[in-house]
Motif scaffolding. Structure first.
Motif, PDB file in Angstrom:
ATOM      1  N   VAL A 194       1.613  -1.017   0.159  1.00  0.00           N
ATOM      2  CA  VAL A 194      -0.234  -0.079  -0.430  1.00  0.00           C
ATOM      3  C   VAL A 194       1.122   1.340  -0.280  1.00  0.00           C
ATOM      4  CG1 VAL A 194      -1.524   1.146   1.322  1.00  0.00           C
ATOM      5  CG2 VAL A 194      -2.137  -1.214   0.496  1.00  0.00           C
ATOM      6  N   GLY A 195       1.795   1.362   0.702  1.00  0.00           N
ATOM      7  CA  GLY A 195       2.711   2.072   0.618  1.00  0.00           C
ATOM      8  C   GLY A 195       3.526   2.497  -0.486  1.00  0.00           C
ATOM      9  N   MET A 196       3.339   1.395  -1.139  1.00  0.00           N
ATOM     10  CA  MET A 196       4.109   1.196  -2.731  1.00  0.00           C
ATOM     11  C   MET A 196       3.612   2.173  -3.410  1.00  0.00           C
ATOM     12  SD  MET A 196       5.851  -1.732  -5.135  1.00  0.00           S
ATOM     13  CE  MET A 196       4.082  -2.545  -5.570  1.00  0.00           C
ATOM     14  N   ILE A 197       2.167   1.655  -3.376  1.00  0.00           N
ATOM     15  CA  ILE A 197       1.213   2.447  -4.297  1.00  0.00           C
ATOM     16  C   ILE A 197       0.610   3.815  -4.074  1.00  0.00           C
ATOM     17  CG2 ILE A 197      -1.352   2.230  -5.040  1.00  0.00           C
ATOM     18  CD1 ILE A 197      -1.103  -0.754  -4.545  1.00  0.00           C
ATOM     19  N   THR A 198       1.106   4.495  -3.087  1.00  0.00           N
ATOM     20  CA  THR A 198       0.464   5.852  -2.495  1.00  0.00           C
ATOM     21  C   THR A 198       1.714   6.442  -2.712  1.00  0.00           C
ATOM     22  OG1 THR A 198      -0.698   4.815  -0.595  1.00  0.00           O
ATOM     23  CG2 THR A 198       0.162   6.900  -0.342  1.00  0.00           C
TER      24      THR A 198
ATOM     25  N   ILE B 248      -5.955   0.274   5.040  1.00  0.00           N
ATOM     26  CA  ILE B 248      -4.110   1.041   5.004  1.00  0.00           C
ATOM     27  C   ILE B 248      -4.617   2.323   4.238  1.00  0.00           C
ATOM     28  CG2 ILE B 248      -2.268   1.027   4.927  1.00  0.00           C
ATOM     29  CD1 ILE B 248      -2.156  -1.987   5.272  1.00  0.00           C
ATOM     30  N   ALA B 249      -4.802   1.766   2.974  1.00  0.00           N
ATOM     31  CA  ALA B 249      -4.576   2.738   1.427  1.00  0.00           C
ATOM     32  C   ALA B 249      -6.193   3.911   1.873  1.00  0.00           C
ATOM     33  CB  ALA B 249      -5.482   1.418   0.227  1.00  0.00           C
ATOM     34  N   VAL B 250      -6.912   3.392   2.185  1.00  0.00           N
ATOM     35  CA  VAL B 250      -7.927   4.303   3.449  1.00  0.00           C
ATOM     36  C   VAL B 250      -7.448   5.664   3.656  1.00  0.00           C
ATOM     37  CG1 VAL B 250      -9.928   5.599   3.912  1.00  0.00           C
ATOM     38  CG2 VAL B 250      -9.966   3.307   2.383  1.00  0.00           C
ATOM     39  N   ILE B 251      -6.698   5.301   4.360  1.00  0.00           N
ATOM     40  CA  ILE B 251      -5.967   6.560   5.834  1.00  0.00           C
ATOM     41  C   ILE B 251      -4.622   6.995   4.655  1.00  0.00           C
ATOM     42  CG2 ILE B 251      -4.668   5.994   7.785  1.00  0.00           C
ATOM     43  CD1 ILE B 251      -6.114   4.010   8.578  1.00  0.00           C
ATOM     44  N   MET B 252      -4.110   6.065   3.911  1.00  0.00           N
ATOM     45  CA  MET B 252      -3.145   6.167   3.253  1.00  0.00           C
ATOM     46  C   MET B 252      -3.360   7.478   2.355  1.00  0.00           C
ATOM     47  SD  MET B 252       0.565   3.667   3.152  1.00  0.00           S
ATOM     48  CE  MET B 252       1.260   5.088   2.979  1.00  0.00           C
ATOM     49  N   GLY B 253      -4.409   6.840   1.776  1.00  0.00           N
ATOM     50  CA  GLY B 253      -4.386   8.187   0.279  1.00  0.00           C
ATOM     51  C   GLY B 253      -5.067   9.671   0.702  1.00  0.00           C
ATOM     52  N   ILE B 254      -6.319   9.546   2.065  1.00  0.00           N
ATOM     53  CA  ILE B 254      -6.786  10.692   2.512  1.00  0.00           C
ATOM     54  C   ILE B 254      -5.991  12.114   3.081  1.00  0.00           C
ATOM     55  CG2 ILE B 254      -8.436  11.728   4.714  1.00  0.00           C
ATOM     56  CD1 ILE B 254     -10.252   8.896   3.870  1.00  0.00           C
ATOM     57  N   MET B 255      -4.161  10.736   3.965  1.00  0.00           N
ATOM     58  CA  MET B 255      -3.603  11.401   4.704  1.00  0.00           C
ATOM     59  C   MET B 255      -2.719  12.277   3.653  1.00  0.00           C
ATOM     60  SD  MET B 255      -3.166   9.297   8.280  1.00  0.00           S
ATOM     61  CE  MET B 255      -1.397  10.864   7.807  1.00  0.00           C
ATOM     62  N   PHE B 256      -1.997  11.862   2.497  1.00  0.00           N
ATOM     63  CA  PHE B 256      -0.994  11.983   2.322  1.00  0.00           C
ATOM     64  C   PHE B 256      -1.460  12.741   0.061  1.00  0.00           C
ATOM     65  CE2 PHE B 256       1.528   9.301   4.768  1.00  0.00           C
ATOM     66  CZ  PHE B 256       1.473   9.771   5.267  1.00  0.00           C
TER      67      PHE B 256
END
Length: 336
Positions: A9-13, A275-283
């Motif tokens: 997920v970090g790599m995709i973000t 994880i993706a929802v949180i990272m997408g909204i934050m970053f």
């Protein structure tokens, strides 16, 4: 596998952030797989010198060539194209289709047993249908945004209408990615059982896939400027994806596929949604849509129905094996 999903997920973000800055998704895939293959090269050379690995036959090489074509050239190109059109949240949510597709492919290639008369098999079939239904909901129904505080409603309306076609195209590309990933899991499991040397398998299929993707990108991207990296985010995303995505992730998944099989590996996909929802909204400033929530809930129900069926099937198999062992211990004369 939990660590793999978190890092993926970090790599995709990071990849989405780099593509938002103008990086071509094709160039991104070539660069990070090329760098990752170079990182794997020293370990491959040392391993080749120290171990007595099985001989590389033409059959094994052709299968590794096919794994590179499927797992890098087709899978990753369509994945990052879909993410570029949509969002990492949609990619992670639709990734929950991978267990369902993997289960179907495992049945076709007789890795999984399926008997419609048994309740475990019925649960697996029902869960697969429910998960695919949820994916269709997420792809074709975006819905109103949630937690949106932007005051200009007309601007948001125009923006949503202009992005709707891209959202559907991105969803379809990510669905194709899920099919490729599921078939790759099954194909990789069969290859690693035939040639049980993870280091050689991972290095060669990464090398083949990088070369295939580079040739395709050179034919598709005629503008030489797309190969120039002029942003810090692009460098960071490529280095992180090379270290984690190519070197670590591929090695871990290949090892887990040999140990536990394709269905076990694919069942960890639901973790990536939150994880993706949180990272997408934050970053990335992503907006959470109602359709994504509804679709994710439906997909999760389907996936965990399949998990329930699998756990029930495993218990039945263990009970049958223990019953056979007790019979063989108690009746030795009958066997003679």
């Amino acid at each position: 596998m939990v660590a793999v999903e978190c890092g993926e997920v970090g790599m995709i973000t990071l990849g989405k952030a780099a593509m938002n800055n103008g990086l071509s998704n094709l160039v991104y895939v070539v660069y990070y797989n090329g760098l990752g293959t170079l990182i794997l090269l020293p370990n491959f050379i040392i391993h080749s010198c120290r171990s007595n690995r099985p001989p590389l036959t033409l059959s094994v090489l052709s299968k590794l060539f096919g794994l590179g074509l499927l797992g890098i050239c087709l899978l990753q190109v369509s994945a990052y194209a879909g993410i570029n059109y949509s969002s990492p949240t949609l990619a992670s949510a639709l990734g929950n289709l991978i267990p369902a597709f993997t289960f179907l492919f495992a049945i076709v290639f007789r890795i999984e047993k399926f008997d419609i008369r048994k309740s475990a098999s019925q649960a697996k079939a029902l869960g697969t249908i429910v998960a695919i239904t949820g994916a269709f909901v997420m792809t074709f129904y975006q819905g109103p945004p949630l937690f949106n505080t932007t005051p200009d409603h007309e601007l948001n309306k125009n923006l949503l209408s202009s992005q709707q076609s891209n959202w559907i195209l991105g969803g379809l590309l990510i669905t194709i990615t899920c099919i490729c990933s599921s078939s790759w899991n099954v194909f990789q499991t069969a290859t690693v059982k035939e040639y049980p040397d993870e280091v050689t398998v991972v290095f060669l299929f990464c090398c083949f896939g990088t070369l295939q993707c580079a040739i395709f990108t050179l034919l598709y991207e005629r503008n030489i400027d797309v190969w120039i990296l002029d942003d810090r985010t692009e460098w960071v995303s490529i280095v992180f994806a090379a270290i984690f995505g190519t070197a670590i992730r591929n090695s871990l998944i290949t090892w887990c596929l040999r140990k536990k099989g394709p269905v076990f590996v694919s069942m960890f996909k639901p973790i990536s949604v939150v994880i993706a929802v949180i990272m997408g909204i934050m970053f990335l400033g992503d907006i959470l849509h109602l359709g994504s929530v509804i679709g994710a809930v439906i997909i999760a129900l389907g996936v965990y129905t399949v998990l329930y069926g699998q756990s029930k099937d495993s218990k039945l198999t263990i009970n049958d094996d223990s019953r056979l062992e007790s019979l063989s211990e108690n009746t030795p004369l009958l066997q003679k």
